[in-house]
Scaffold this active site. Sequence first.
Site, PDB file in Angstrom:
ATOM      1  N   GLN A   1      -5.219  -1.280   9.482  1.00 36.54           N
ATOM      2  CA  GLN A   1      -4.930  -2.624   8.984  1.00 36.54           C
ATOM      3  C   GLN A   1      -5.572  -3.677   9.882  1.00 36.54           C
ATOM      4  O   GLN A   1      -5.287  -3.729  11.073  1.00 36.54           O
ATOM      5  CB  GLN A   1      -3.412  -2.824   8.886  1.00 36.54           C
ATOM      6  CG  GLN A   1      -3.007  -4.097   8.191  1.00 36.54           C
ATOM      7  CD  GLN A   1      -3.449  -4.161   6.721  1.00 36.54           C
ATOM      8  OE1 GLN A   1      -3.431  -3.156   6.021  1.00 36.54           O
ATOM      9  NE2 GLN A   1      -3.868  -5.322   6.279  1.00 36.54           N
TER      10      GLN A   1
ATOM     11  N   ASP B   1     -11.304   2.516   3.321  1.00 35.63           N
ATOM     12  CA  ASP B   1     -11.591   1.087   3.188  1.00 35.63           C
ATOM     13  C   ASP B   1     -13.100   0.809   3.217  1.00 35.63           C
ATOM     14  O   ASP B   1     -13.527  -0.319   3.007  1.00 35.63           O
ATOM     15  CB  ASP B   1     -10.944   0.285   4.336  1.00 35.63           C
ATOM     16  CG  ASP B   1      -9.610  -0.331   3.932  1.00 35.63           C
ATOM     17  OD1 ASP B   1      -9.381  -0.515   2.713  1.00 35.63           O
ATOM     18  OD2 ASP B   1      -8.805  -0.642   4.826  1.00 35.63           O
TER      19      ASP B   1
ATOM     20  N   LYS C   1       0.846  -1.199   0.000  1.00 37.72           N
ATOM     21  CA  LYS C   1       0.000   0.000   0.000  1.00 37.72           C
ATOM     22  C   LYS C   1       0.875   1.241   0.000  1.00 37.72           C
ATOM     23  O   LYS C   1       0.624   2.211  -0.727  1.00 37.72           O
ATOM     24  CB  LYS C   1      -0.906   0.015   1.245  1.00 37.72           C
ATOM     25  CG  LYS C   1      -2.031  -0.986   1.191  1.00 37.72           C
ATOM     26  CD  LYS C   1      -2.777  -1.062   2.520  1.00 37.72           C
ATOM     27  CE  LYS C   1      -3.799  -2.180   2.491  1.00 37.72           C
ATOM     28  NZ  LYS C   1      -4.557  -2.329   3.734  1.00 37.72           N
TER      29      LYS C   1
END
Length: 216
Positions: free
Chosen positions: A66, A89, A22
């Site tokens: 994460q 996300d 990422k």
Amino acid sequence: TPGLRVVLEGEDPASEVYVRNKDRAATGAGFDVDTVKLPASTSQAQLEECVAGLSADDAVHGILVQLPLPKGLDADAVLRQLAPSKDVDGLTAQNVAALVIGAPGHRPCTPAGCIELLDRHEIPIEGRQVTIIGRSMLVGKPLASLALARNATVTLCHSRTPKEDLIRHCQSADILVAAVGRARLVQGEWVKPGATVLDVGINRGEDGKLVGDVDY
Ligand code: NAP
């Protein structure tokens, strides 16, 4: 300059690979990207404070927490500290609701990527039978909503789907998506000739190599 912060707690090896990729991709796209690495001993309160601080920081436009978090931490409570506008996300309740009702919002990247993959290969979705194995908030459920929004007929299977039904639902699929995390679960005879198969699963086989959920 878009500011992206990736919050990584603990030392999960798979998460470290994802986070590195990422970082590389976002840097390549010209983002101001930084990974906030927190030791596994970081408490729930400290993690929430970190995410709340980034949510309030004007230089930060996107935040990726994460997942999975180390055992014992409550991811939902952490996500409640994440500003929905920065939740790139698409995991906060506000973005999940926006997805379900078809309102603008951030969409989770893996299911959005599945739809993009189908579109780029000019595989029609409308009116077709889409069977998804896996119902997580990260992949299966949001993909079901995205496919429904494209007028597919959607079937979601999961660990409580009896095996014979699972095979039957797979065999009827025009588009079969495996998002389970079980190496080589889906067998050739489960797939209708001519069907499109998306193998989302990432598993480490006995030989240490990465394999999907589909037995090729
Ligand atoms: P997850 O949260 O563990 O969910 C797995 C789903 O599979 C659950 O809904 C579970 O059912 C279902 N399941 C488990 N065993 C099953 C079985 N024998 N038959 C039918 N369904 C079964 O996993 P996830 O986060 O969705 O990820 C799924 C896989 O995709 C993993 O391998 C992950 O590494 C991979 N992944 C890949 C990407 C990518 O970019 N390619 C991104 C994210 C994830 P229950 O709900 O009943 O427990």
